[in-house]
Design a protein around this motif. Structure first.
Motif, PDB file in Angstrom:
ATOM      1  N   THR A  18       6.090   0.148   8.167  1.00 21.96           N
ATOM      2  CA  THR A  18       6.847   0.947   8.935  1.00 21.96           C
ATOM      3  C   THR A  18       7.616  -0.032  10.043  1.00 21.96           C
ATOM      4  O   THR A  18       6.857  -0.309  10.956  1.00 21.96           O
ATOM      5  CB  THR A  18       6.108   2.349   9.333  1.00 21.96           C
ATOM      6  N   PRO A  19       9.028   0.204  10.118  1.00 20.33           N
ATOM      7  CA  PRO A  19       9.584  -0.491  11.088  1.00 20.33           C
ATOM      8  C   PRO A  19       9.443   0.321  12.307  1.00 20.33           C
ATOM      9  O   PRO A  19       9.534   1.496  12.521  1.00 20.33           O
ATOM     10  CB  PRO A  19      11.121  -0.497  10.680  1.00 20.33           C
ATOM     11  N   VAL A  20       9.462  -0.448  13.599  1.00 22.38           N
ATOM     12  CA  VAL A  20       9.322   0.349  14.853  1.00 22.38           C
ATOM     13  C   VAL A  20       9.988  -0.854  15.747  1.00 22.38           C
ATOM     14  O   VAL A  20       9.464  -1.891  16.118  1.00 22.38           O
ATOM     15  CB  VAL A  20       7.844   0.503  15.329  1.00 22.38           C
ATOM     16  N   ARG A  21      11.187  -0.483  16.245  1.00 18.95           N
ATOM     17  CA  ARG A  21      11.805  -1.564  17.277  1.00 18.95           C
ATOM     18  C   ARG A  21      12.086  -2.902  17.027  1.00 18.95           C
ATOM     19  O   ARG A  21      11.850  -3.712  17.802  1.00 18.95           O
ATOM     20  CB  ARG A  21      11.377  -1.170  18.699  1.00 18.95           C
ATOM     21  N   GLY A  22      12.034  -3.111  15.850  1.00 16.42           N
ATOM     22  CA  GLY A  22      12.178  -4.562  15.378  1.00 16.42           C
ATOM     23  C   GLY A  22      10.994  -5.063  14.626  1.00 16.42           C
ATOM     24  O   GLY A  22      10.793  -6.332  14.300  1.00 16.42           O
ATOM     25  N   PHE A  23       9.870  -4.569  14.841  1.00 17.41           N
ATOM     26  CA  PHE A  23       8.739  -5.177  14.211  1.00 17.41           C
ATOM     27  C   PHE A  23       8.191  -3.938  13.242  1.00 17.41           C
ATOM     28  O   PHE A  23       8.642  -2.985  13.199  1.00 17.41           O
ATOM     29  CB  PHE A  23       7.603  -5.596  15.575  1.00 17.41           C
ATOM     30  N   PHE A  24       7.143  -4.519  12.596  1.00 12.90           N
ATOM     31  CA  PHE A  24       6.641  -3.410  11.448  1.00 12.90           C
ATOM     32  C   PHE A  24       5.083  -3.158  11.975  1.00 12.90           C
ATOM     33  O   PHE A  24       4.101  -4.002  12.021  1.00 12.90           O
ATOM     34  CB  PHE A  24       6.744  -4.251  10.042  1.00 12.90           C
ATOM     35  N   VAL A  25       4.627  -1.966  11.450  1.00 16.20           N
ATOM     36  CA  VAL A  25       3.246  -1.570  11.507  1.00 16.20           C
ATOM     37  C   VAL A  25       2.851  -0.882  10.168  1.00 16.20           C
ATOM     38  O   VAL A  25       3.395  -0.611   9.522  1.00 16.20           O
ATOM     39  CB  VAL A  25       3.140  -0.444  12.773  1.00 16.20           C
ATOM     40  N   ASP A  26       1.535  -1.065  10.034  1.00 20.81           N
ATOM     41  CA  ASP A  26       0.818  -0.227   9.024  1.00 20.81           C
ATOM     42  C   ASP A  26      -0.783  -0.038   9.587  1.00 20.81           C
ATOM     43  O   ASP A  26      -0.966  -0.344  10.569  1.00 20.81           O
ATOM     44  CB  ASP A  26       0.675  -1.430   7.804  1.00 20.81           C
ATOM     45  N   ASN A  27      -1.605   0.558   8.672  1.00 21.87           N
ATOM     46  CA  ASN A  27      -2.739   0.824   8.885  1.00 21.87           C
ATOM     47  C   ASN A  27      -3.721   0.446   7.804  1.00 21.87           C
ATOM     48  O   ASN A  27      -3.562   1.177   6.726  1.00 21.87           O
ATOM     49  CB  ASN A  27      -3.234   1.998   9.554  1.00 21.87           C
ATOM     50  N   LEU A  28      -4.412  -0.634   7.642  1.00 22.39           N
ATOM     51  CA  LEU A  28      -5.322  -1.051   6.557  1.00 22.39           C
ATOM     52  C   LEU A  28      -6.523  -0.024   6.555  1.00 22.39           C
ATOM     53  O   LEU A  28      -7.115   0.056   5.286  1.00 22.39           O
ATOM     54  CB  LEU A  28      -6.056  -2.262   6.751  1.00 22.39           C
ATOM     55  N   LYS A  29      -6.845   1.016   7.287  1.00 17.46           N
ATOM     56  CA  LYS A  29      -7.625   2.083   7.044  1.00 17.46           C
ATOM     57  C   LYS A  29      -7.208   3.241   6.666  1.00 17.46           C
ATOM     58  O   LYS A  29      -7.825   4.459   6.491  1.00 17.46           O
ATOM     59  CB  LYS A  29      -8.744   2.146   8.484  1.00 17.46           C
ATOM     60  N   GLY A  30      -5.797   3.292   6.486  1.00 22.08           N
ATOM     61  CA  GLY A  30      -5.013   4.498   6.242  1.00 22.08           C
ATOM     62  C   GLY A  30      -4.474   5.528   7.207  1.00 22.08           C
ATOM     63  O   GLY A  30      -4.070   6.881   6.991  1.00 22.08           O
ATOM     64  N   ASP A  31      -4.703   4.930   8.427  1.00 20.86           N
ATOM     65  CA  ASP A  31      -4.451   6.116   9.441  1.00 20.86           C
ATOM     66  C   ASP A  31      -2.980   5.538  10.206  1.00 20.86           C
ATOM     67  O   ASP A  31      -2.826   5.343  11.385  1.00 20.86           O
ATOM     68  CB  ASP A  31      -5.750   5.834  10.635  1.00 20.86           C
ATOM     69  N   LEU A  32      -1.992   5.444   9.399  1.00 26.91           N
ATOM     70  CA  LEU A  32      -0.747   5.065   9.831  1.00 26.91           C
ATOM     71  C   LEU A  32      -0.394   6.135  10.867  1.00 26.91           C
ATOM     72  O   LEU A  32       0.314   5.618  11.676  1.00 26.91           O
ATOM     73  CB  LEU A  32       0.110   5.022   8.751  1.00 26.91           C
TER      74      LEU A  32
END
Length: 192
Positions: free
Chosen positions: A42-56
């Protein structure tokens, strides 16, 4: 030598604990296969995030909070395809606020881990990840963005976008002229 009942019980408990701890110690579930195409995150202000435990949702709540916050365990933060920050469980690495830094080699076949750790991982530019991220304002949970207290990185926004768009694990996408020039500048400085 005869052991007292109390010492015998203690010895049995310690033996049981050692066997249980060894038998139940899980393998580290984070490996090279944990990381795919950066643009699938998921893009956020030029960087990307995710959550390996499913809590995006919880990860995004912190990433999008103008006041900062503490990222939940399992959070993944990436600016470019070869550098990953993963928030581990509380107490995993107090010095790094439980962030693990991972340097990847990426290809069309996937990724391999070049280096991983806490205060001792350097990126491809020879910069120590922790030495930069530790400068982030406390409420930023070691996440560096412009104005967060970290030193500037040797990448322009166009260079970062170009690296994100050319992640070999992703489907090809068109680059803007500015991004093409950014890649040329990177190659001139860093080779490749």
């Amino acid at each position: 030598m005869k052991l007292s009942p109390r010492r015998l019980l203690l010895a049995a408990a310690l033996t049981s604990l050692a066997i249980t701890t060894h038998a139940e110690a899980p393998a580290d579930p984070i490996n090279a296969d944990s990381f795919g195409c950066i643009r699938d995150m998921t893009p956020v202000r030029g960087f990307f995030v995710d959550n390996l435990k499913g809590d995006l949702e919880a990860t995004l709540a912190v990433a999008n909070n103008a006041d900062g916050g503490v990222y939940p365990p399992g959070s993944v933060v990436q600016l470019i395809p070869t550098e990953v920050m993963v928030k581990r469980d509380p107490g995993f690495s107090p010095a790094t606020k439980d962030w693990e830094f991972i340097e990847l080699d990426v290809s069309a076949e996937g990724a391999s881990i070049r280096a991983r750790g806490f205060a001792d991982v350097n990126n491809k530019f020879g910069l120590n990840c922790f030495a930069c991220h530790v400068k982030a304002e406390p409420q930023r949970d070691m996440i560096c963005e412009q104005g967060h207290g970290c030193d500037p990185i040797p990448l322009t926004a166009a260079m970062s976008r170009a690296l994100q768009k050319t992640d070999p694990r992703c489907a090809p996408t068109e680059l803007s002229n500015e991004e093409i020039e950014g890649l040329k500048a990177l190659r001139a400085v860093f080779g490749g």
